[in-house]
Design a protein around this motif. Sequence first.
Motif, mmCIF file in Angstrom:
data_model
loop_
_atom_site.group_PDB
_atom_site.id
_atom_site.type_symbol
_atom_site.label_atom_id
_atom_site.label_comp_id
_atom_site.label_asym_id
_atom_site.label_seq_id
_atom_site.Cartn_x
_atom_site.Cartn_y
_atom_site.Cartn_z
ATOM 1 N N HIS A 220 0.964 -1.785 -0.324
ATOM 2 C CA HIS A 220 -0.160 0.082 -0.137
ATOM 3 C C HIS A 220 0.830 1.528 0.141
ATOM 4 O O HIS A 220 2.118 1.281 0.640
ATOM 5 C CB HIS A 220 -0.804 -0.251 1.459
ATOM 6 C CG HIS A 220 -2.295 -1.030 1.311
ATOM 7 N ND1 HIS A 220 -3.149 -0.477 0.497
ATOM 8 C CD2 HIS A 220 -2.097 -2.206 1.380
ATOM 9 C CE1 HIS A 220 -4.025 -1.225 0.957
ATOM 10 N NE2 HIS A 220 -3.504 -3.007 1.002
ATOM 11 N N ILE A 221 0.260 2.049 -1.220
ATOM 12 C CA ILE A 221 1.505 3.219 -0.824
ATOM 13 C C ILE A 221 0.211 4.670 -0.460
ATOM 14 O O ILE A 221 -0.881 5.009 -1.013
ATOM 15 C CB ILE A 221 1.971 4.122 -2.406
ATOM 16 C CG1 ILE A 221 2.941 2.008 -2.915
ATOM 17 C CG2 ILE A 221 2.338 5.030 -2.178
ATOM 18 C CD1 ILE A 221 3.084 3.252 -3.698
ATOM 19 N N LYS A 222 0.845 5.528 0.472
ATOM 20 C CA LYS A 222 -0.170 6.688 0.636
ATOM 21 C C LYS A 222 0.999 7.884 0.865
ATOM 22 O O LYS A 222 1.572 7.861 1.392
ATOM 23 C CB LYS A 222 -0.757 6.182 2.462
ATOM 24 C CG LYS A 222 -1.939 6.819 2.931
ATOM 25 C CD LYS A 222 -2.290 6.571 4.285
ATOM 26 C CE LYS A 222 -2.520 7.819 4.501
ATOM 27 N NZ LYS A 222 -3.349 7.107 5.758
ATOM 28 N N ASP A 223 0.106 8.613 -0.156
ATOM 29 C CA ASP A 223 1.112 10.350 0.416
ATOM 30 C C ASP A 223 2.661 9.600 -0.717
ATOM 31 O O ASP A 223 3.520 10.336 0.310
ATOM 32 C CB ASP A 223 1.031 10.618 1.532
ATOM 33 C CG ASP A 223 -0.687 11.218 1.742
ATOM 34 O OD1 ASP A 223 -1.072 11.634 0.958
ATOM 35 O OD2 ASP A 223 -1.108 10.950 2.521
ATOM 36 N N GLY A 224 2.593 8.840 -1.098
ATOM 37 C CA GLY A 224 4.173 8.838 -1.835
ATOM 38 C C GLY A 224 4.699 7.951 -0.719
ATOM 39 O O GLY A 224 5.834 8.216 -1.441
ATOM 40 N N ARG A 225 4.952 7.225 0.328
ATOM 41 C CA ARG A 225 4.956 6.754 1.318
ATOM 42 C C ARG A 225 4.009 5.045 1.199
ATOM 43 O O ARG A 225 3.422 4.700 0.997
ATOM 44 C CB ARG A 225 5.573 6.866 2.272
ATOM 45 C CG ARG A 225 5.938 8.329 2.418
ATOM 46 C CD ARG A 225 5.803 8.949 3.863
ATOM 47 N NE ARG A 225 6.206 9.919 3.785
ATOM 48 C CZ ARG A 225 7.640 10.557 3.744
ATOM 49 N NH1 ARG A 225 8.286 10.367 4.168
ATOM 50 N NH2 ARG A 225 7.391 11.661 4.082
ATOM 51 N N ILE A 226 5.821 4.268 1.315
ATOM 52 C CA ILE A 226 5.039 2.954 1.597
ATOM 53 C C ILE A 226 4.602 2.578 3.212
ATOM 54 O O ILE A 226 4.430 2.774 4.412
ATOM 55 C CB ILE A 226 6.197 1.225 1.507
ATOM 56 C CG1 ILE A 226 6.889 1.920 0.713
ATOM 57 C CG2 ILE A 226 5.662 0.327 1.796
ATOM 58 C CD1 ILE A 226 7.813 0.489 -0.351
ATOM 59 N N ASP A 227 3.226 2.077 3.363
ATOM 60 C CA ASP A 227 2.527 2.072 4.439
ATOM 61 C C ASP A 227 2.163 0.793 4.995
ATOM 62 O O ASP A 227 1.990 0.690 5.866
ATOM 63 C CB ASP A 227 0.947 3.318 3.422
ATOM 64 C CG ASP A 227 0.268 3.053 5.323
ATOM 65 O OD1 ASP A 227 0.255 3.823 5.683
ATOM 66 O OD2 ASP A 227 -1.003 2.885 5.522
ATOM 67 N N SER A 228 2.102 -0.410 3.966
ATOM 68 C CA SER A 228 2.046 -1.663 4.476
ATOM 69 C C SER A 228 2.741 -2.726 3.198
ATOM 70 O O SER A 228 2.731 -1.934 2.389
ATOM 71 C CB SER A 228 1.567 -2.108 5.103
ATOM 72 O OG SER A 228 -0.181 -1.867 4.131
ATOM 73 N N ASP A 229 3.273 -3.265 3.505
ATOM 74 C CA ASP A 229 3.805 -4.413 2.901
ATOM 75 C C ASP A 229 3.826 -5.792 3.619
ATOM 76 O O ASP A 229 3.419 -5.896 4.104
ATOM 77 C CB ASP A 229 5.144 -4.212 2.367
ATOM 78 C CG ASP A 229 5.816 -5.027 1.294
ATOM 79 O OD1 ASP A 229 4.970 -6.050 1.181
ATOM 80 O OD2 ASP A 229 6.504 -5.095 1.292
ATOM 81 N N SER A 230 2.589 -6.954 2.795
ATOM 82 C CA SER A 230 1.723 -7.766 3.228
ATOM 83 C C SER A 230 3.728 -8.762 3.193
ATOM 84 O O SER A 230 2.711 -9.488 4.044
ATOM 85 C CB SER A 230 0.384 -8.760 2.123
ATOM 86 O OG SER A 230 1.634 -8.776 1.557
ATOM 87 N N LYS A 231 4.033 -8.977 2.363
ATOM 88 C CA LYS A 231 5.334 -10.041 2.655
ATOM 89 C C LYS A 231 5.483 -9.724 4.245
ATOM 90 O O LYS A 231 6.563 -10.158 4.874
ATOM 91 C CB LYS A 231 6.150 -9.629 2.504
ATOM 92 C CG LYS A 231 7.157 -10.441 1.764
ATOM 93 C CD LYS A 231 8.492 -9.495 1.306
ATOM 94 C CE LYS A 231 9.784 -9.076 2.046
ATOM 95 N NZ LYS A 231 10.724 -8.562 0.868
ATOM 96 N N ASP A 232 5.609 -7.998 4.884
ATOM 97 C CA ASP A 232 5.951 -7.891 5.909
ATOM 98 C C ASP A 232 5.422 -8.390 7.189
ATOM 99 O O ASP A 232 5.698 -9.018 8.159
ATOM 100 C CB ASP A 232 6.409 -6.571 6.315
ATOM 101 C CG ASP A 232 7.447 -5.607 5.715
ATOM 102 O OD1 ASP A 232 8.486 -6.514 5.513
ATOM 103 O OD2 ASP A 232 6.703 -4.998 5.530
ATOM 104 N N PHE A 233 4.774 -8.589 6.688
ATOM 105 C CA PHE A 233 3.171 -9.852 7.648
ATOM 106 C C PHE A 233 3.079 -10.955 8.193
ATOM 107 O O PHE A 233 3.008 -10.897 8.716
ATOM 108 C CB PHE A 233 1.557 -8.416 7.112
ATOM 109 C CG PHE A 233 0.439 -9.341 7.862
ATOM 110 C CD1 PHE A 233 0.343 -9.322 9.396
ATOM 111 C CD2 PHE A 233 -0.060 -9.769 7.447
ATOM 112 C CE1 PHE A 233 -0.958 -9.551 10.177
ATOM 113 C CE2 PHE A 233 -1.882 -10.430 7.871
ATOM 114 C CZ PHE A 233 -1.466 -10.139 9.234
ATOM 115 N N LYS A 234 3.702 -11.474 5.921
ATOM 116 C CA LYS A 234 3.745 -13.016 6.525
ATOM 117 C C LYS A 234 5.013 -13.284 7.544
ATOM 118 O O LYS A 234 4.469 -14.034 7.964
ATOM 119 C CB LYS A 234 4.030 -13.068 5.162
ATOM 120 C CG LYS A 234 2.547 -13.876 4.721
ATOM 121 C CD LYS A 234 2.851 -14.005 2.816
ATOM 122 C CE LYS A 234 1.171 -13.679 2.436
ATOM 123 N NZ LYS A 234 1.418 -13.454 0.717
#
Length: 245
Positions: A220-234
């Motif tokens: 997920h990108i929000k205002d030009g920054r990575i907001d979340s990455d499901s790989k990190d979640f896994k």
Amino acid sequence: MSTAHTPLIQTKDLCKSYFNDDVATPVLFDINLTINKGEFVAIMGPSGSGKSTLMHILGFLDMHTTGRYLFQGTETGELTDDELAKIRATRVSFVFQAFNLLPRTTVFQNVQLPLLYHPTIKLAEREKRTLAAIKTVGLSDRKDFLSSQLSGGQKQRVAIARALVTEPDLIFADEPTGNLDSASGVAVMQALQQLHADGHTIILVTHEQETARHAERIIHIKDGRIDSDSKDFKRVIASASSSLK
Ligand SMILES: Nc1ncnc2c1ncn2[C@@H]1O[C@H](COP(=O)(O)OP(=O)(O)O)[C@@H](O)[C@H]1O
Ligand SMILES: [Mg+2]
């Protein structure tokens, strides 16, 4: 140097600003991203969040402003224009929302087109690869149709076959279902899933949850920054479950 373990894509603190009349518009901030060969990644975010900008940089259509972008271990900021042009022609392919097919031209001719610029690929090989790509997206029975005789979903599958035919290392799709009704959109996403099953690496840009669902990893990108990455979640889940063993 590139080895089997070298990520396909690696960015380090990558930033992008657009410059118009000496006015800088910062759009991407400190993007740190690793994507390996064979992944099917969806980049999601609201309109204007920087998805297309990031895709254009990763696909060599545009350059980052600061930070680093390594492609198969190669520092892309150090490549010459000729080297960049070669990567653009042979290693990456794009599928856009607007299909961009040639009118009054058949499915076969549209898909074959990128191979005409490869002087080393001879006629027989060209035909073989073109027919195989058309088959992958399920349009063998339409190969002699003009692009104007196809539905939107079929046109987009032709664009996917055309992206596939050069056997690139990476396929980008920017809002590929944006112009389609939901049934056609599903058929297009099934074609991309087939490519992924065949071992291709795909980066899909979308703002639709329903479309992103087909990918195995969502950034997920929000205002030009990575907001979340499901790989990190896994990874969090995996380390939590291994610590229970
Ligand atoms: N050539 C440009 N010059 C200046 N600003 C731009 C340019 N292209 C895009 N932008 C701005 O960058 C931001 C991100 O755009 P974009 O990457 O197209 O977002 P998305 O694909 O997520 O909708 C937006 O605010 C947009 O207005
Ligand atoms: Mg966009």
